[in-house]
Design a protein around this motif. Sequence first.
Motif, PDB file in Angstrom:
ATOM      1  N   ILE A  73       7.046  -3.749   2.636  1.00 32.58           N
ATOM      2  CA  ILE A  73       6.571  -2.381   2.293  1.00 32.58           C
ATOM      3  C   ILE A  73       6.470  -2.308   0.820  1.00 32.58           C
ATOM      4  N   ASP A  74       5.366  -1.599   0.373  1.00 31.43           N
ATOM      5  CA  ASP A  74       5.179  -1.257  -0.956  1.00 31.43           C
ATOM      6  C   ASP A  74       5.574   0.354  -0.821  1.00 31.43           C
ATOM      7  N   LEU A  75       6.598   0.799  -1.632  1.00 29.40           N
ATOM      8  CA  LEU A  75       7.024   2.328  -1.985  1.00 29.40           C
ATOM      9  C   LEU A  75       6.238   2.750  -2.723  1.00 29.40           C
ATOM     10  N   GLY A  76       5.324   3.524  -2.676  1.00 29.30           N
ATOM     11  CA  GLY A  76       4.447   4.159  -3.684  1.00 29.30           C
ATOM     12  C   GLY A  76       3.285   3.087  -3.982  1.00 29.30           C
ATOM     13  N   SER A  77       2.226   2.872  -2.913  1.00 32.01           N
ATOM     14  CA  SER A  77       1.291   1.793  -2.828  1.00 32.01           C
ATOM     15  C   SER A  77       0.121   2.153  -3.375  1.00 32.01           C
ATOM     16  N   GLN A 102       6.356  13.076 -13.735  1.00 28.06           N
ATOM     17  CA  GLN A 102       6.271  11.898 -14.250  1.00 28.06           C
ATOM     18  C   GLN A 102       6.433  10.755 -12.774  1.00 28.06           C
ATOM     19  N   SER A 103       6.989  10.857 -11.682  1.00 25.53           N
ATOM     20  CA  SER A 103       6.997  10.051 -10.748  1.00 25.53           C
ATOM     21  C   SER A 103       5.554   9.461 -10.274  1.00 25.53           C
ATOM     22  N   THR A 104       4.644  10.350 -10.426  1.00 29.64           N
ATOM     23  CA  THR A 104       3.122   9.864  -9.905  1.00 29.64           C
ATOM     24  C   THR A 104       2.322   9.328 -10.913  1.00 29.64           C
ATOM     25  N   GLY A 131      -5.341  10.860  -1.541  1.00 25.81           N
ATOM     26  CA  GLY A 131      -6.624  10.497  -2.032  1.00 25.81           C
ATOM     27  C   GLY A 131      -6.415   8.784  -2.326  1.00 25.81           C
ATOM     28  N   LEU A 132      -5.268   8.441  -2.771  1.00 20.41           N
ATOM     29  CA  LEU A 132      -4.902   7.052  -3.146  1.00 20.41           C
ATOM     30  C   LEU A 132      -5.038   6.206  -1.617  1.00 20.41           C
ATOM     31  N   GLY A 133      -4.093   7.039  -0.853  1.00 18.89           N
ATOM     32  CA  GLY A 133      -3.940   6.432   0.459  1.00 18.89           C
ATOM     33  C   GLY A 133      -5.377   6.219   1.123  1.00 18.89           C
ATOM     34  N   ALA A 143       9.016  -1.906  -5.184  1.00 11.38           N
ATOM     35  CA  ALA A 143       8.741  -0.545  -5.925  1.00 11.38           C
ATOM     36  C   ALA A 143       8.413  -0.611  -7.368  1.00 11.38           C
ATOM     37  N   HIS A 144       7.069  -0.314  -7.601  1.00  8.77           N
ATOM     38  CA  HIS A 144       6.579  -0.395  -9.183  1.00  8.77           C
ATOM     39  C   HIS A 144       7.093   1.020  -9.676  1.00  8.77           C
ATOM     40  N   ALA A 145       8.390   0.904  -9.982  1.00 10.76           N
ATOM     41  CA  ALA A 145       9.243   2.283 -10.069  1.00 10.76           C
ATOM     42  C   ALA A 145       9.248   2.467 -11.491  1.00 10.76           C
ATOM     43  N   ASP A 176       0.391   7.890   4.550  1.00  9.51           N
ATOM     44  CA  ASP A 176       0.732   8.980   3.800  1.00  9.51           C
ATOM     45  C   ASP A 176       2.032   9.468   3.554  1.00  9.51           C
ATOM     46  N   GLY A 177       2.702   9.546   2.769  1.00 13.08           N
ATOM     47  CA  GLY A 177       4.156  10.155   2.815  1.00 13.08           C
ATOM     48  C   GLY A 177       4.805  10.056   1.704  1.00 13.08           C
ATOM     49  N   ASP A 178       6.417  10.425   1.773  1.00 15.35           N
ATOM     50  CA  ASP A 178       7.172  10.305   0.824  1.00 15.35           C
ATOM     51  C   ASP A 178       8.051   9.111   1.006  1.00 15.35           C
ATOM     52  N   LEU A 179       8.035   8.407   0.039  1.00  9.20           N
ATOM     53  CA  LEU A 179       9.034   7.094   0.320  1.00  9.20           C
ATOM     54  C   LEU A 179      10.523   7.519   0.804  1.00  9.20           C
ATOM     55  N   THR A 180      10.984   8.652   0.264  1.00 11.04           N
ATOM     56  CA  THR A 180      12.267   8.817   0.578  1.00 11.04           C
ATOM     57  C   THR A 180      12.617   9.415   2.328  1.00 11.04           C
ATOM     58  N   TYR A 219       0.564   6.750 -12.595  1.00  5.73           N
ATOM     59  CA  TYR A 219      -0.269   5.440 -11.980  1.00  5.73           C
ATOM     60  C   TYR A 219      -0.171   4.387 -13.017  1.00  5.73           C
ATOM     61  N   GLY A 220      -0.295   3.114 -12.068  1.00  4.93           N
ATOM     62  CA  GLY A 220      -0.344   1.784 -12.874  1.00  4.93           C
ATOM     63  C   GLY A 220      -0.557   0.757 -11.771  1.00  4.93           C
ATOM     64  N   GLU A 221      -1.049  -0.600 -11.781  1.00  4.06           N
ATOM     65  CA  GLU A 221      -1.465  -1.476 -10.961  1.00  4.06           C
ATOM     66  C   GLU A 221      -0.786  -2.641 -11.088  1.00  4.06           C
ATOM     67  N   ILE A 222      -0.438  -3.414 -10.066  1.00  3.46           N
ATOM     68  CA  ILE A 222      -0.013  -4.744 -10.136  1.00  3.46           C
ATOM     69  C   ILE A 222      -1.262  -5.659 -10.702  1.00  3.46           C
ATOM     70  N   LEU A 223      -0.822  -6.740 -11.330  1.00  3.95           N
ATOM     71  CA  LEU A 223      -1.685  -7.748 -11.463  1.00  3.95           C
ATOM     72  C   LEU A 223      -1.566  -9.007 -10.498  1.00  3.95           C
ATOM     73  N   VAL A 245       3.207   2.886   1.579  1.00  5.61           N
ATOM     74  CA  VAL A 245       3.543   4.291   1.706  1.00  5.61           C
ATOM     75  C   VAL A 245       3.305   5.082   0.378  1.00  5.61           C
ATOM     76  N   GLU A 246       2.251   6.015   0.307  1.00  7.33           N
ATOM     77  CA  GLU A 246       1.962   6.617  -0.670  1.00  7.33           C
ATOM     78  C   GLU A 246       1.826   8.232  -0.810  1.00  7.33           C
ATOM     79  N   LEU A 247       2.331   8.790  -1.614  1.00 11.20           N
ATOM     80  CA  LEU A 247       2.417  10.349  -1.899  1.00 11.20           C
ATOM     81  C   LEU A 247       1.171  10.872  -1.939  1.00 11.20           C
ATOM     82  N   LEU A 248       0.345  10.058  -2.735  1.00  9.97           N
ATOM     83  CA  LEU A 248      -1.036  11.048  -3.115  1.00  9.97           C
ATOM     84  C   LEU A 248      -2.071  10.606  -2.089  1.00  9.97           C
TER      85      LEU A 248
HETATM   86  C1  LIG Z   1       2.896   2.824 -10.795  1.00  9.07           C
HETATM   87  S1  LIG Z   1       2.216   3.397  -9.319  1.00  9.07           S
HETATM   88  C2  LIG Z   1       2.114   1.742  -8.216  1.00  9.07           C
HETATM   89  C3  LIG Z   1       0.878   1.570  -7.293  1.00  9.07           C
HETATM   90  C4  LIG Z   1       1.042   0.055  -6.798  1.00  9.07           C
HETATM   91  N1  LIG Z   1       2.420  -0.104  -6.005  1.00  9.07           N
HETATM   92  C5  LIG Z   1       0.778  -1.002  -7.521  1.00  9.07           C
HETATM   93  O1  LIG Z   1       1.637  -1.609  -8.010  1.00  9.07           O
HETATM   94  O2  LIG Z   1      -0.414  -1.494  -7.708  1.00  9.07           O
HETATM   95  C6  LIG Z   1       3.429   4.184  -8.381  1.00  9.07           C
HETATM   96  C7  LIG Z   1       3.027   4.923  -7.316  1.00  9.07           C
HETATM   97  O3  LIG Z   1       3.898   5.580  -6.547  1.00  9.07           O
HETATM   98  C8  LIG Z   1       3.881   6.703  -6.117  1.00  9.07           C
HETATM   99  N2  LIG Z   1       4.726   7.599  -5.626  1.00  9.07           N
HETATM  100  C9  LIG Z   1       5.528   8.215  -6.550  1.00  9.07           C
HETATM  101  N3  LIG Z   1       6.511   8.834  -6.059  1.00  9.07           N
HETATM  102  C10 LIG Z   1       6.228   8.560  -4.699  1.00  9.07           C
HETATM  103  C11 LIG Z   1       7.280   9.161  -3.562  1.00  9.07           C
HETATM  104  N4  LIG Z   1       8.097   9.711  -3.497  1.00  9.07           N
HETATM  105  N5  LIG Z   1       6.465   8.655  -2.385  1.00  9.07           N
HETATM  106  C12 LIG Z   1       5.502   7.690  -2.245  1.00  9.07           C
HETATM  107  N6  LIG Z   1       4.977   7.414  -3.422  1.00  9.07           N
HETATM  108  C13 LIG Z   1       5.126   7.937  -4.546  1.00  9.07           C
HETATM  109  C14 LIG Z   1       2.533   7.174  -7.023  1.00  9.07           C
HETATM  110  O4  LIG Z   1       1.991   8.408  -6.717  1.00  9.07           O
HETATM  111  C15 LIG Z   1       1.894   6.202  -7.442  1.00  9.07           C
HETATM  112  O5  LIG Z   1       0.708   5.785  -6.820  1.00  9.07           O
END
Ligand SMILES: C[S@@+](CC[C@H](N)C(=O)[O-])C[C@H]1O[C@@H](n2cnc3c(N)ncnc32)[C@H](O)[C@@H]1O
Length: 203
Positions: free
Chosen positions: A63-67, A35-37, A93-95, A142-144, A126-130, A39-43, A88-91
């Motif tokens: 910094i945007d954690l999950g960008s 579920q953590s990945t 391809g998005l980075g 964080a768009h969490a 590219d990486g894990d926010l943690t 997707y969704g984007e800001i306006l 910083v973004e885990l996937l």
């Molecule tokens: C809802 S999207 C937000 C994208 C962007 N921040 C925006 O608001 O437009 C959440 C993002 O967090 C990334 N993500 C989830 N877990 C992560 C982690 N542990 N480290 C880095 N990125 C992560 C997801 O792959 C996804 O791209």
Amino acid sequence: MDLSQAKDIFQRLYQDLSGYETAQREKERLGRGDQSTTYGEILPESFVELMAAASPTEGDVFIDLGSGTGKATFMAALSFPLSKSMGVELLPGLGDLARERLAVYDSEFRPHLPEQHQRQRIEFIDGDLTEQDLSGVDIVFAHATCFPPELIAQLGKKLEELKPGARVIVAGNTLNTPALKFLAMKIMRADWGTALTAIYQRT
Ligand SMILES: C[S@@+](CC[C@H](N)C(=O)[O-])C[C@H]1O[C@@H](n2cnc3c(N)ncnc32)[C@H](O)[C@@H]1O
């Protein structure tokens, strides 16, 4: 830069880009059905309102954690006098998509902007926010909404690294750590709906 100019650049940068397909492809490629990945984007306007509530000051680092494709990182950089805006973004391809947008910004837009934007650094990691070092960051976003409880708990712990006074904007979830003082609750409009968004300050 004022909102209409920032939005104009933002829309031209992102006009033909969808992060959803790439996120789906990357999740399948990496076997990340969690579920953590999701997707969704800001306006842009709604994000700028949240940022304003976190009181950015000249020279701040964001910094945007999950960008994702980098929309929040760009909108923060365009709208506020930050010295550095990062994502910083885990996937990966998005980075990659975010870095492609940065190449377009650097060649087509940045050269025509005021000096502050010429000096401003923008970076996508590219990486894990943690695992990201947050000790030099002033504003965290964080768009969490879809971050599961374990990731939210890790995020709360991670934010203890911030320097006193740093601000944190968390959309769609709340954090429970004595290291953060609650400042305000706002509503963020995103491309998928709305999220209650908490703003905190590192004590
Ligand atoms: C809802 S999207 C937000 C994208 C962007 N921040 C925006 O608001 O437009 C959440 C993002 O967090 C990334 N993500 C989830 N877990 C992560 C982690 N542990 N480290 C880095 N990125 C992560 C997801 O792959 C996804 O791209």
